[in-house]
Design a protein around this motif. Structure first.
Motif, PDB file in Angstrom:
ATOM      1  N   VAL C  74      45.911 -35.089  35.042  1.00 31.72           N
ATOM      2  CA  VAL C  74      46.485 -35.795  36.192  1.00 31.72           C
ATOM      3  C   VAL C  74      46.021 -37.246  36.195  1.00 31.72           C
ATOM      4  O   VAL C  74      46.808 -38.165  36.460  1.00 31.72           O
ATOM      5  N   ALA C  75      44.728 -37.455  35.865  1.00 29.13           N
ATOM      6  CA  ALA C  75      44.202 -38.818  35.839  1.00 29.13           C
ATOM      7  C   ALA C  75      44.958 -39.660  34.819  1.00 29.13           C
ATOM      8  O   ALA C  75      45.305 -40.813  35.091  1.00 29.13           O
ATOM      9  N   ILE C  76      45.238 -39.076  33.650  1.00 28.10           N
ATOM     10  CA  ILE C  76      45.983 -39.816  32.622  1.00 28.10           C
ATOM     11  C   ILE C  76      47.371 -40.183  33.128  1.00 28.10           C
ATOM     12  O   ILE C  76      47.830 -41.319  32.968  1.00 28.10           O
ATOM     13  N   VAL C  77      48.037 -39.211  33.778  1.00 27.10           N
ATOM     14  CA  VAL C  77      49.383 -39.488  34.298  1.00 27.10           C
ATOM     15  C   VAL C  77      49.335 -40.605  35.340  1.00 27.10           C
ATOM     16  O   VAL C  77      50.157 -41.527  35.317  1.00 27.10           O
ATOM     17  N   VAL C  78      48.348 -40.524  36.245  1.00 24.85           N
ATOM     18  CA  VAL C  78      48.262 -41.524  37.315  1.00 24.85           C
ATOM     19  C   VAL C  78      48.028 -42.913  36.740  1.00 24.85           C
ATOM     20  O   VAL C  78      48.570 -43.901  37.227  1.00 24.85           O
ATOM     21  N   LEU C  79      47.222 -42.995  35.679  1.00 22.25           N
ATOM     22  CA  LEU C  79      46.868 -44.300  35.139  1.00 22.25           C
ATOM     23  C   LEU C  79      47.849 -44.808  34.087  1.00 22.25           C
ATOM     24  O   LEU C  79      47.649 -45.881  33.529  1.00 22.25           O
ATOM     25  N   THR C  80      48.937 -44.032  33.811  1.00 21.98           N
ATOM     26  CA  THR C  80      49.934 -44.523  32.875  1.00 21.98           C
ATOM     27  C   THR C  80      50.654 -45.727  33.489  1.00 21.98           C
ATOM     28  O   THR C  80      51.092 -45.653  34.631  1.00 21.98           O
ATOM     29  N   PRO C  81      50.772 -46.818  32.729  1.00 22.89           N
ATOM     30  CA  PRO C  81      51.470 -47.980  33.306  1.00 22.89           C
ATOM     31  C   PRO C  81      52.929 -47.676  33.640  1.00 22.89           C
ATOM     32  O   PRO C  81      53.408 -48.037  34.704  1.00 22.89           O
ATOM     33  N   ASN C  82      53.612 -46.999  32.736  1.00 24.21           N
ATOM     34  CA  ASN C  82      55.019 -46.686  32.960  1.00 24.21           C
ATOM     35  C   ASN C  82      55.146 -45.274  33.519  1.00 24.21           C
ATOM     36  O   ASN C  82      55.260 -44.301  32.786  1.00 24.21           O
ATOM     37  N   LEU C  83      55.116 -45.190  34.868  1.00 18.48           N
ATOM     38  CA  LEU C  83      55.023 -43.892  35.513  1.00 18.48           C
ATOM     39  C   LEU C  83      56.258 -43.022  35.302  1.00 18.48           C
ATOM     40  O   LEU C  83      56.173 -41.818  35.118  1.00 18.48           O
ATOM     41  N   LYS C  84      57.433 -43.670  35.284  1.00 16.37           N
ATOM     42  CA  LYS C  84      58.686 -42.921  35.211  1.00 16.37           C
ATOM     43  C   LYS C  84      58.791 -42.076  33.950  1.00 16.37           C
ATOM     44  O   LYS C  84      59.294 -40.961  33.973  1.00 16.37           O
ATOM     45  N   SER C  85      58.300 -42.635  32.831  1.00 18.10           N
ATOM     46  CA  SER C  85      58.439 -41.914  31.568  1.00 18.10           C
ATOM     47  C   SER C  85      57.437 -40.769  31.462  1.00 18.10           C
ATOM     48  O   SER C  85      57.655 -39.804  30.738  1.00 18.10           O
ATOM     49  N   ALA C  86      56.318 -40.860  32.197  1.00 21.36           N
ATOM     50  CA  ALA C  86      55.292 -39.827  32.087  1.00 21.36           C
ATOM     51  C   ALA C  86      55.606 -38.621  32.968  1.00 21.36           C
ATOM     52  O   ALA C  86      55.108 -37.531  32.733  1.00 21.36           O
ATOM     53  N   LEU C  87      56.445 -38.810  33.985  1.00 19.95           N
ATOM     54  CA  LEU C  87      56.694 -37.747  34.951  1.00 19.95           C
ATOM     55  C   LEU C  87      57.989 -36.994  34.652  1.00 19.95           C
ATOM     56  O   LEU C  87      59.025 -37.607  34.386  1.00 19.95           O
ATOM     57  N   HIS C  88      57.917 -35.685  34.672  1.00 18.27           N
ATOM     58  CA  HIS C  88      59.135 -34.872  34.642  1.00 18.27           C
ATOM     59  C   HIS C  88      58.965 -33.759  35.661  1.00 18.27           C
ATOM     60  O   HIS C  88      58.818 -32.604  35.286  1.00 18.27           O
ATOM     61  N   PRO C  89      58.959 -34.103  36.957  1.00 17.57           N
ATOM     62  CA  PRO C  89      58.713 -33.078  37.963  1.00 17.57           C
ATOM     63  C   PRO C  89      59.865 -32.073  38.033  1.00 17.57           C
ATOM     64  O   PRO C  89      61.031 -32.429  37.831  1.00 17.57           O
ATOM     65  N   GLU C  90      59.513 -30.850  38.276  1.00 20.52           N
ATOM     66  CA  GLU C  90      60.519 -29.790  38.309  1.00 20.52           C
ATOM     67  C   GLU C  90      59.949 -28.627  39.116  1.00 20.52           C
ATOM     68  O   GLU C  90      58.740 -28.419  39.144  1.00 20.52           O
ATOM     69  N   ILE C  91      60.833 -27.865  39.763  1.00 23.07           N
ATOM     70  CA  ILE C  91      60.364 -26.660  40.444  1.00 23.07           C
ATOM     71  C   ILE C  91      60.818 -25.452  39.660  1.00 23.07           C
ATOM     72  O   ILE C  91      61.994 -25.301  39.350  1.00 23.07           O
ATOM     73  N   VAL C  92      59.867 -24.622  39.296  1.00 24.72           N
ATOM     74  CA  VAL C  92      60.140 -23.465  38.459  1.00 24.72           C
ATOM     75  C   VAL C  92      59.968 -22.211  39.298  1.00 24.72           C
ATOM     76  O   VAL C  92      59.002 -22.081  40.046  1.00 24.72           O
ATOM     77  N   ALA C  93      60.912 -21.286  39.193  1.00 22.78           N
ATOM     78  CA  ALA C  93      60.780 -19.995  39.866  1.00 22.78           C
ATOM     79  C   ALA C  93      60.087 -19.035  38.907  1.00 22.78           C
ATOM     80  O   ALA C  93      60.628 -18.691  37.870  1.00 22.78           O
ATOM     81  N   PHE C  94      58.883 -18.651  39.269  1.00 31.20           N
ATOM     82  CA  PHE C  94      58.106 -17.767  38.396  1.00 31.20           C
ATOM     83  C   PHE C  94      58.222 -16.332  38.893  1.00 31.20           C
ATOM     84  O   PHE C  94      57.820 -16.018  40.012  1.00 31.20           O
ATOM     85  N   PRO C  95      58.790 -15.421  38.091  1.00 26.58           N
ATOM     86  CA  PRO C  95      58.918 -14.029  38.530  1.00 26.58           C
ATOM     87  C   PRO C  95      57.571 -13.321  38.533  1.00 26.58           C
ATOM     88  O   PRO C  95      56.924 -13.201  37.494  1.00 26.58           O
ATOM     89  N   LEU C  96      57.137 -12.873  39.715  1.00 23.75           N
ATOM     90  CA  LEU C  96      55.825 -12.241  39.844  1.00 23.75           C
ATOM     91  C   LEU C  96      55.874 -10.794  39.382  1.00 23.75           C
ATOM     92  O   LEU C  96      56.812 -10.072  39.710  1.00 23.75           O
ATOM     93  N   SER C  97      54.878 -10.383  38.629  1.00 20.66           N
ATOM     94  CA  SER C  97      54.781  -8.955  38.334  1.00 20.66           C
ATOM     95  C   SER C  97      53.603  -8.337  39.077  1.00 20.66           C
ATOM     96  O   SER C  97      53.475  -7.119  39.131  1.00 20.66           O
ATOM     97  N   VAL C  98      52.742  -9.159  39.685  1.00 17.61           N
ATOM     98  CA  VAL C  98      51.697  -8.605  40.547  1.00 17.61           C
ATOM     99  C   VAL C  98      52.265  -8.494  41.951  1.00 17.61           C
ATOM    100  O   VAL C  98      53.144  -9.253  42.333  1.00 17.61           O
ATOM    101  N   ARG C  99      51.751  -7.538  42.722  1.00 16.80           N
ATOM    102  CA  ARG C  99      52.383  -7.245  44.000  1.00 16.80           C
ATOM    103  C   ARG C  99      51.484  -7.407  45.216  1.00 16.80           C
ATOM    104  O   ARG C  99      51.939  -7.830  46.275  1.00 16.80           O
ATOM    105  N   SER C 100      50.206  -7.069  45.117  1.00 19.41           N
ATOM    106  CA  SER C 100      49.376  -7.033  46.326  1.00 19.41           C
ATOM    107  C   SER C 100      49.069  -8.446  46.813  1.00 19.41           C
ATOM    108  O   SER C 100      49.127  -9.412  46.056  1.00 19.41           O
ATOM    109  N   ASP C 101      48.742  -8.547  48.116  1.00 17.55           N
ATOM    110  CA  ASP C 101      48.415  -9.846  48.722  1.00 17.55           C
ATOM    111  C   ASP C 101      47.287 -10.536  47.979  1.00 17.55           C
ATOM    112  O   ASP C 101      47.353 -11.727  47.676  1.00 17.55           O
TER     113      ASP C 101
END
Lengths: 99, 117, 159
Positions: C74-101
């Motif tokens: 994260v520190a490397i990403v934050v300190l990158t001069p060209n922020l746009k090229s370092a970031l590829h934010p995305e939301i991933v749906a991870f299928p859970l196989s564990v069940r309990s709280d």
């Protein structure tokens, strides 16, 4: 360099950096733009303040400050939880109206 | 001898922790949206705060204080992700945030009436 | 045998907490430790308690390593001069196989503090965990990584 001198120098540098971090996170609290951003910055601010107090504990050698630091971390956590819940309930109550 | 080494290690850890905290705050200002900011605040912030507490444990030469500092670190590592998760969840419930790459998060449609920005 | 180790550990912890390693204080710590073990003997009597403890410690070690790595990344990403090229934010749906709280909570917290990932929400039926990824290579990669890494370890721990 003697250990005491090294510790004094390191704590000075650390306090300087942490003070700068306090100022920078305040910028995000001011500019927002959403309430969630401000709460996030406030959360970070309490962590930075905790680090600041812990650094003072090292510099002065008064370990009582450590308890203050831990209490501050606890307070920050509770504040974040309360504000996160507030963000959620506010939106539900106002029926989707903007702030 | 060994105590000197502990103090020097403590110095390095202290400055490292302060640097990570500073990077976290820079990240919170520089990064473009709430979730990416949250990465910086929760990870770099927790590690920075934890390292400063570790420095206290290394330099105090008191088992009781060191133990309290370690308990503080564990507490910090347990609470930071919970706080970040709650805030992300709250924000996710009230907004559909458009991410940088253009993908839109439409995980729940019931609160989509009024995007916050 | 393992009970003796636990009592000894508790006695040392007591001595460290109170800040005195005198014989009498250690004895007091051992007495309190024995009392605690007596009170908890039902949950300690589980057949694989020691094995599970070892697994929990190894998971904690893995977690600390990943935490250090994630902070540096994260520190490397934050300190990158060209922020746009370092970031590829995305939301991933991870299928859970564990069940309990407990398992989902532990997994979500582990994910939040590991490289490039942040858990956002769990679906109402507990089948999907939504994970925000800072620099996604492909969402499939992320899913496989979590499933084979932390989720497998968590499932093993609670099995």
């Amino acid at each position: 360099m003697s250990p005491a001198a090294a510790l004094s120098l390191a704590s000075f540098v650390a306090l300087l950096m942490l003070g700068l971090a306090l100022l920078i996170s305040t910028v995000r609290i001011i500019i927002g733009p959403t309430l969630a951003d401000r709460v996030l910055a406030l959360d970070l601010l309490t962590v930075v303040a905790m680090g600041f107090v812990a650094a003072i504990a090292i510099r002065t050698g008064l370990t009582l400050y450590l308890d203050i630091a831990i209490a501050l971390a606890l307070l920050g956590f509770l504040a974040t939880i309360a504000l996160a819940r507030y963000i959620m309930s506010r939106r539900l109550k106002s029926g989707g109206a903007p702030q | 001898m060994i105590t000197d080494l502990l103090v020097y290690t403590g110095c390095v850890v202290l400055v490292l922790g302060a640097a990570f905290t500073l990077i976290a705050s820079i990240g919170v200002v520089r990064l473009p949206d709430l979730y990416t900011r949250m990465h910086a605040a929760s990870k770099a912030g927790a590690v920075g705060g934890g390292l400063v507490l570790l420095a206290v444990a290394l330099t105090c030469f008191d088992a009781g204080v060191a133990l309290r500092a370690v308990v503080g670190i564990v507490f910090l590592l347990l609470t930071t992700p919970v706080g970040a998760h709650l805030l992300a969840r709250a924000n996710h419930h009230i907004t559909d945030q458009k991410l940088n790459d253009g993908s839109i998060t439409q995980l729940k449609s019931r609160n989509r009436r009024n995007p916050q920005r | 045998m393992s009970v003796a180790v636990i009592v000894l550990g508790l006695a040392l912890l007591w001595a460290a907490m109170t800040g005195s390693f005198s014989g009498l204080n250690l004895l007091l710590g051992a007495a309190i430790g024995t009392l605690a073990v007596l009170l908890l003997r039902k949950s300690l009597a589980q057949p694989r308690a020691v094995h599970k403890l070892r697994m929990a410690v190894s998971l904690a070690g893995l977690f600390l390593r990943e935490l250090a790595l994630s902070a540096v990344r994260v520190a490397i990403v934050v300190l990158t001069p060209n922020l746009k090229s370092a970031l590829h934010p995305e939301i991933v749906a991870f299928p859970l196989s564990v069940r309990s709280d407990a398992e989902i909570t532990l997994l979500a917290n582990l994910i939040t503090l590991t490289p490039g990932t942040l858990s956002i929400d769990v679906s109402a039926d507990r089948s999907v965990l939504y994970v925000h990824v800072l620099t996604a290579s492909t969402s499939q990669n992320v899913i496989v990584e979590i499933a084979n890494g932390f989720e497998a370890r968590v499932r093993e721990l609670f099995a």
